[in-house]
Enzyme design. Structure first.
Site, PDB file in Angstrom:
ATOM      1  N   ASN A   1       0.856  -1.190   0.000  1.00 22.63           N
ATOM      2  CA  ASN A   1       0.000   0.000   0.000  1.00 22.63           C
ATOM      3  C   ASN A   1       0.886   1.231   0.000  1.00 22.63           C
ATOM      4  O   ASN A   1       2.114   1.115   0.139  1.00 22.63           O
ATOM      5  CB  ASN A   1      -0.972  -0.007   1.193  1.00 22.63           C
ATOM      6  CG  ASN A   1      -0.335  -0.527   2.453  1.00 22.63           C
ATOM      7  OD1 ASN A   1       0.584   0.100   2.983  1.00 22.63           O
ATOM      8  ND2 ASN A   1      -0.771  -1.708   2.921  1.00 22.63           N
TER       9      ASN A   1
ATOM     10  N   SER B   1      -6.501   1.430   3.489  1.00 22.19           N
ATOM     11  CA  SER B   1      -5.588   0.302   3.696  1.00 22.19           C
ATOM     12  C   SER B   1      -5.652  -0.175   5.142  1.00 22.19           C
ATOM     13  O   SER B   1      -5.700   0.631   6.073  1.00 22.19           O
ATOM     14  CB  SER B   1      -4.158   0.743   3.370  1.00 22.19           C
ATOM     15  OG  SER B   1      -3.253  -0.206   3.874  1.00 22.19           O
TER      16      SER B   1
ATOM     17  N   GLU C   1      -3.369  -1.117   6.802  1.00 21.33           N
ATOM     18  CA  GLU C   1      -2.156  -0.664   7.516  1.00 21.33           C
ATOM     19  C   GLU C   1      -2.194   0.828   7.838  1.00 21.33           C
ATOM     20  O   GLU C   1      -1.145   1.438   8.061  1.00 21.33           O
ATOM     21  CB  GLU C   1      -0.897  -0.995   6.703  1.00 21.33           C
ATOM     22  CG  GLU C   1      -0.631  -2.448   6.485  1.00 21.33           C
ATOM     23  CD  GLU C   1      -0.430  -3.275   7.740  1.00 21.33           C
ATOM     24  OE1 GLU C   1      -0.733  -2.791   8.853  1.00 21.33           O
ATOM     25  OE2 GLU C   1      -0.003  -4.427   7.602  1.00 21.33           O
TER      26      GLU C   1
ATOM     27  N   HIS D   1       4.711   0.804   1.164  1.00 23.76           N
ATOM     28  CA  HIS D   1       4.881  -0.489   1.845  1.00 23.76           C
ATOM     29  C   HIS D   1       4.867  -1.601   0.808  1.00 23.76           C
ATOM     30  O   HIS D   1       3.863  -1.804   0.123  1.00 23.76           O
ATOM     31  CB  HIS D   1       3.754  -0.676   2.876  1.00 23.76           C
ATOM     32  CG  HIS D   1       3.604  -2.090   3.349  1.00 23.76           C
ATOM     33  ND1 HIS D   1       4.665  -2.866   3.762  1.00 23.76           N
ATOM     34  CD2 HIS D   1       2.505  -2.874   3.471  1.00 23.76           C
ATOM     35  CE1 HIS D   1       4.226  -4.064   4.106  1.00 23.76           C
ATOM     36  NE2 HIS D   1       2.912  -4.094   3.933  1.00 23.76           N
TER      37      HIS D   1
HETATM   38  P1  13P Z   1      -4.224  -3.493   2.254  1.00 23.13           P
HETATM   39  O1  13P Z   1      -4.752  -3.990   0.940  1.00 23.13           O
HETATM   40  O2  13P Z   1      -5.280  -3.389   3.308  1.00 23.13           O
HETATM   41  O3  13P Z   1      -3.476  -2.183   2.049  1.00 23.13           O
HETATM   42  O4  13P Z   1      -3.205  -4.534   2.813  1.00 23.13           O
HETATM   43  C1  13P Z   1      -2.125  -4.991   2.057  1.00 23.13           C
HETATM   44  C2  13P Z   1      -0.942  -5.283   2.910  1.00 23.13           C
HETATM   45  O5  13P Z   1       0.130  -5.414   2.375  1.00 23.13           O
HETATM   46  C3  13P Z   1      -1.058  -5.398   4.368  1.00 23.13           C
HETATM   47  O6  13P Z   1       0.193  -5.407   4.951  1.00 23.13           O
END
Ligand code: 13P
Length: 190
Positions: A26, A69, A71, A90
């Protein structure tokens, strides 16, 4: 480029360069006192500017149809603690994820790590995805660096802007690859 468009483009570039696959990873960017963040669990090829979510620095959703997200706590904790962070990427790239499982610092002794990350990159102890515990662990391990590894999970990279954060994320993955090469050489020599 407007920030929302830049965020979507960064997510696509992250996926295209192998730093994230499927819907892993994300990204977010600071916009004044708020944060624009990628939505949860949406394939990057489908993501448009309308899917981007605006949240406050404590995670409250201010704008957007989708959920942010999972996170968001990691992103918000970093923006609150690090005024120099303008954007966060990330990724879940393979060499970095594998290195993170060792729980060791990523320290290849290169100028790249010094230049892009401010020194060796620490690994935060494992905590489940989407928890405040993970955000606390990430912040503690990040310190004053521009990147941190999350154990058995991935890379969190900071930049002044989205391009900068993406570059740091790519450098950490490349340096993790180097670290594995160095380790296998050492194993052969032993
Ligand atoms: P999200 O799709 O909610 O951003 O999560 C992806 C992810 O990599 C969680 O660490």
């Amino acid at each position: 480029m407007p920030l929302r468009a830049e965020l979507v483009a960064t997510c696509r570039d992250m996926a295209a360069s192998g730093l994230a696959v499927a819907t892993t990873g994300n990204a977010s960017v600071r916009d004044g006192d708020t944060v624009l963040i990628s939505p949860t669990s949406l394939p990057y090829e489908e993501m448009t500017e309308a899917d981007v979510v605006r949240i406050g620095l404590n995670g409250e959703v201010l704008e957007g149809e989708r959920a942010p997200s999972s996170e968001w706590q990691v992103h918000c904790a970093i923006y609150r603690a690090r005024p120099d962070a303008g954007a966060i990427v990330h990724g879940h790239s393979p060499h970095a994820v594998a290195w993170s499982a060792l729980g060791e610092e990523l320290d290849t002794g290169t100028e790249d790590l010094e230049h892009y990350c401010g020194g060796p990159v620490r690994t935060a102890p494992f905590a489940p995805t989407g928890t405040a515990e993970l955000a606390d662990a990430v912040l503690a391990a990040l310190g004053d660096r521009n990147a941190v590894l999350m154990a058995r999970h991935g890379i969190v990279a900071l930049g002044r802007d989205l391009r900068g954060a993406l570059h740091v994320c790519a450098v950490v993955e490349q340096q993790a690859h180097v670290a594995w090469l160095l380790r296998s050489t050492k194993n052969v020599q032993q």
